[in-house]
Motif scaffolding. Structure first.
Motif, short mmCIF file in Angstrom:
data_model
loop_
_atom_site.label_atom_id
_atom_site.label_comp_id
_atom_site.label_asym_id
_atom_site.label_seq_id
_atom_site.Cartn_x
_atom_site.Cartn_y
_atom_site.Cartn_z
N VAL A 48 0.82 -1.21 0.00
CA VAL A 48 0.00 0.00 0.00
C VAL A 48 0.86 1.27 0.00
O VAL A 48 0.59 2.20 -0.76
N PHE A 50 4.22 1.62 -0.57
CA PHE A 50 5.48 1.69 -1.31
C PHE A 50 5.34 1.16 -2.75
O PHE A 50 5.58 1.89 -3.71
N TYR A 52 2.56 0.04 -4.52
CA TYR A 52 1.46 0.60 -5.32
C TYR A 52 1.74 2.05 -5.73
O TYR A 52 1.58 2.39 -6.91
N PRO A 53 2.19 2.92 -4.80
CA PRO A 53 2.48 4.30 -5.24
C PRO A 53 3.51 4.37 -6.36
O PRO A 53 3.35 5.16 -7.30
N ILE A 54 4.53 3.53 -6.29
CA ILE A 54 5.55 3.57 -7.34
C ILE A 54 4.97 3.08 -8.66
O ILE A 54 5.18 3.68 -9.72
N GLN A 56 1.88 3.20 -9.58
CA GLN A 56 0.96 4.22 -10.07
C GLN A 56 1.73 5.37 -10.72
O GLN A 56 1.35 5.89 -11.76
N GLY B 138 6.66 8.56 -6.11
CA GLY B 138 5.48 7.70 -5.99
C GLY B 138 4.62 8.12 -4.83
O GLY B 138 3.39 8.30 -4.96
N PHE B 142 0.70 9.57 -4.64
CA PHE B 142 -0.24 8.75 -3.89
C PHE B 142 -0.84 9.57 -2.74
O PHE B 142 -2.05 9.57 -2.54
#
Lengths: 423, 289
Positions: A48, A50, A52-54, A56, B138, B142
């Protein structure tokens, strides 16, 4: 003790009558699930916060719906443009005019103009100006003629080609830009002219600086690792502090101290002037350039080289060298032919780790890099924070990450992730 | 016994003697290169004038050349004090979370039944390997979508992710020497799994857990790239972020005073880690392998 054969095992059952094999399977599966459940919380957390943000962020490098969303009619009309050696048909021009009016009303013209401008510098004003003029125009006989008259750029094939390429939400345009490639008028992918090449030279510089730092840390780290590994434990433990203290000291503190030492009015220049080696006017610029960055990074990353080298050298028995020397090898030859090859795993581990850490380096180049010491990370930060060309930042990041992950896989294969040395 | 490699045998020739001296001189220079940049900060932070170099008064050991004004400046500046408070809050909670999650994961990874161990291990270690700028970018996007930018909670969560690899590595390392028959013995003697954990496993892996926690703490305390991206309001600045502004914008020797304090902290943490490592080695020597 006789081993039970498979046939015999199949006949065996547990107290409640289930076959032993099945019971064993079930117990093992349960143990597997239990082990996994312990890992799961961290795995979920990292996914959640680390992974997924990368993912995305990287998706932005290939996905860009600006044009499709803001110029929907134009995007829909583009398939009607078949002959790419001619300007698009009137239907495309009309759709574009309708879209442009709408972007003016919704105040989204800025976004469109910015996006197009990243692709082809200079088009921003073409878009914003025409959008301003188009407000009072009601159905001219031909939108095509009106637009071309308003701004000659609308009569250029290139303008429409750029817009057409951007009308595909999934495209590789950012990756092309990140490796200094572009489409020419014929729609072929070509290298941009040398004077406009930016990122390939930066990637080359990043690799070169990282290699330099890796080489320097190996050159400086090998002797002291050898020295520490061959000293009596008490002395080496004491000297080890000199390696560990920098490791534990804040990166910003160490970067600050390099500014203090290497600045033109700094300690090193003062010493050289005082010693008469330099004249007061001849102070040398050692910081805010590539030299300063490499020096600072070498010192900062040196412990990451020394520690794996030391732990490998510690395991090499001194009797190997003594055996070689008693068989008549001179000390240097014994070292080179017997000791050094044994240290190769340490050299590999240290060099890979230092190289991986240096190609993604950001802080030190940003603070002391000046113009010539900026690395790829600094350009990613620039596009993230200043130019706001997030797609390009994502594409540059994607290339950097791919490189790092390949090296990381290599490290895992050669060294093993569990051997990551932390001092 | 191993010292025979670096100490000189009595029959050494002149070349070997010369090399012996040269080698030690080279090593001395490398050690100097490693340590001098850290030590040089300390006297300079007591500079009486706002320069980053030694003044003639300082070199003459004239008390007038020294002062504690930069420390006063650091300790009385609201922005600096606020950043100290933020750093402590963030590092404390990030360490707590990272240690909890990391220790659990390490216990799972060390079980012989763990499926695809190498794969999961490399995934869990990756926050340490992935360039910080990519992580920061990232997290920036987010957080913008979930509304965590400009909050200490956001920084805590990001720093937890960055700190867990250290906990996983140190705890896994202590568990390598862990004798699994101890847990079986404990279970056989009637202990529940939780009793076994707290009475048998925990005391043995504690040194690893504490060193992992300290690594996580330092990581958070030193991290600036993610903070640069997600803390846009000076209210949320941490110490390194404040130093970053200091270096980039208004460079003042107050930074050297802060740096000296941080060096003091690293020396303290390093000492604790070293003592733990030795204790752990001793303990491991006692359990049957």
């Amino acid at each position: 003790m006789a081993q039970a054969t498979v046939d015999e095992l199949q006949g065996l059952t547990t107290a409640d009558g289930t076959p032993l094999r099945q019971a064993l399977h079930r117990a093992e599966r349960r143990a597997k699930v239990r082990a996994f459940l312990l890992v799961a919380p961290l795995l979920v957390f990292l996914t959640v916060t680390f992974i997924y943000p990368i993912a995305q962020m990287l998706f932005r490098s290939v996905h860009d719906a600006t044009i499709v969303e803001l110029l929907p009619r134009t995007a829909e009309a583009f398939p009607a443009w078949e002959d790419r050696t001619q300007l698009p048909p009137e239907s495309v021009f009309a759709a574009f005019a309708a879209d442009l009016k709408e972007t003016r009303e919704n105040r989204t013209i800025g976004q469109v103009a910015t996006r197009v401008n990243f692709e082809e510098g200079g088009l921003r004003s073409t878009f914003t100006r025409t959008a301003r003029h188009i407000d009072d125009v009601e159905d001219p006989p031909s939108w095509r003629d009106w637009l071309i008259e308003d701004n000659a750029d609308w009569g250029k094939l290139d303008t429409w080609a750029v817009l057409e390429r951007l009308s595909h939400p999934i495209n590789a345009l950012q990756y092309l830009a990140a490796v200094d490639l572009e489409y020419n008028t014929q729609g072929e992918v070509v290298a941009v002219p040398p004077e406009r090449q930016i990122y390939v030279p930066i990637f080359v510089r990043t690799l070169w600086m990282s290699l330099l730092v890796t080489g320097m840390t190996l050159l400086l780290g090998y002797p002291i690792a050898y020295f520490l590994a061959t000293l009596p434990l008490r002395t080496s433990n004491l000297l080890m502090i000199m390696v560990l203290l920098p490791f534990w000291t804040s990166l910003l503190v160490r970067t600050t101290s390099w500014i203090v030492i290497l600045g033109t009015e700094g300690v090193l220049n003062d010493i050289l002037v005082w010693a008469g080696i330099l004249s007061d006017e001849g102070r040398i610029q050692l910081i805010y350039n590539q030299t300063g960055t490499v020096i600072a990074m070498t010192q900062i990353l040196l412990p990451f080289m020394v520690l794996p080298l030391y732990s490998v050298m510690k395991t090499i028995s001194p009797s190997y060298m003594r055996a070689a020397m008693s068989l008549g090898a001179p000390r240097f030859l014994a070292f080179w032919r017997v000791y050094a090859p044994n240290t190769l795993p340490g050299v590999g581990a240290g060099a890979l780790l230092v190289f991986i850490l240096s190609i993604g380096y950001y802080i030190t180049p940003a603070l002391v890099g000046g113009r010539t010491g900026q690395m790829i990370s600094n350009f990613i930060a620039f596009h993230m924070q200043s130019s706001l060309n997030w797609g390009l930042a994502a594409a540059l990041g994607g290339i950097l990450l791919a490189g790092v992950l390949i090296l990381y896989a290599l490290y895992n294969r050669l060294v093993g992730v569990e051997k990551l040395s932390l001092g | 016994m191993s010292q025979s490699l670096t100490s000189l045998p009595p029959y050494a020739g002149p070349v070997e003697k010369a090399w012996y001296v040269i080698f030690r001189v080279i090593c001395a220079f490398v050690f100097l290169f490693l340590i001098a940049p850290i030590l040089i900060i300390i006297p300079l932070s007591f500079n009486a004038v706002p320069y980053f170099t030694f003044t003639s008064e300082m070199l003459a050991f004239d008390p007038a050349g020294y002062s504690t004004r930069w420390y006063e400046m650091f300790l009385t500046d609201d922005r600096w004090m606020n950043s100290v408070k933020n750093s402590i809050i963030v590092a404390f909670f990030a360490t707590l979370l990272a240690t909890f999650l990391g220790t659990l994961a390490a216990l799972g990874l060390s079980r012989s039944h763990m499926p695809a161990r190498t794969f999961f291990m490399s995934v869990l270690i990756s926050p340490m390997i992935v360039p910080l700028i990519i992580t920061a970018a990232g997290i920036y996007f987010f957080y913008a979508t979930v509304g965590l930018t400009d909050s200490l909670l956001g920084i805590i969560l990001a720093h937890t992710a960055l700190g867990t690899p250290f906990v996983v590595i140190t705890v896994t390392a202590t568990l390598i020497g862990f004798d699994q028959s101890l847990t079986r013995a404990s279970a056989m003697l009637g202990a529940s799994p939780s009793t076994t954990f707290f009475k048998v496993i925990m005391p043995l892996i504690l040194p690893g857990v504490i060193s992992g926690a300290l690594f996580a703490f330092v990581t958070s305390f030193d991290e600036v790239v993610v903070v640069l991206f997600i803390a846009l309001n000076p209210e949320e600045y941490t110490i390194p972020r404040q130093m970053w502004s200091g270096i980039r914008e208004q460079i003042s020797p107050a930074i050297l005073a802060v740096a000296t304090c941080l060096i003091g902290l690293s020396i303290a943490l390093m000492t604790v880690i070293e003592l733990l490592r030795r204790r752990s080695e001793r303990l491991r020597g006692m359990t049957p392998q």
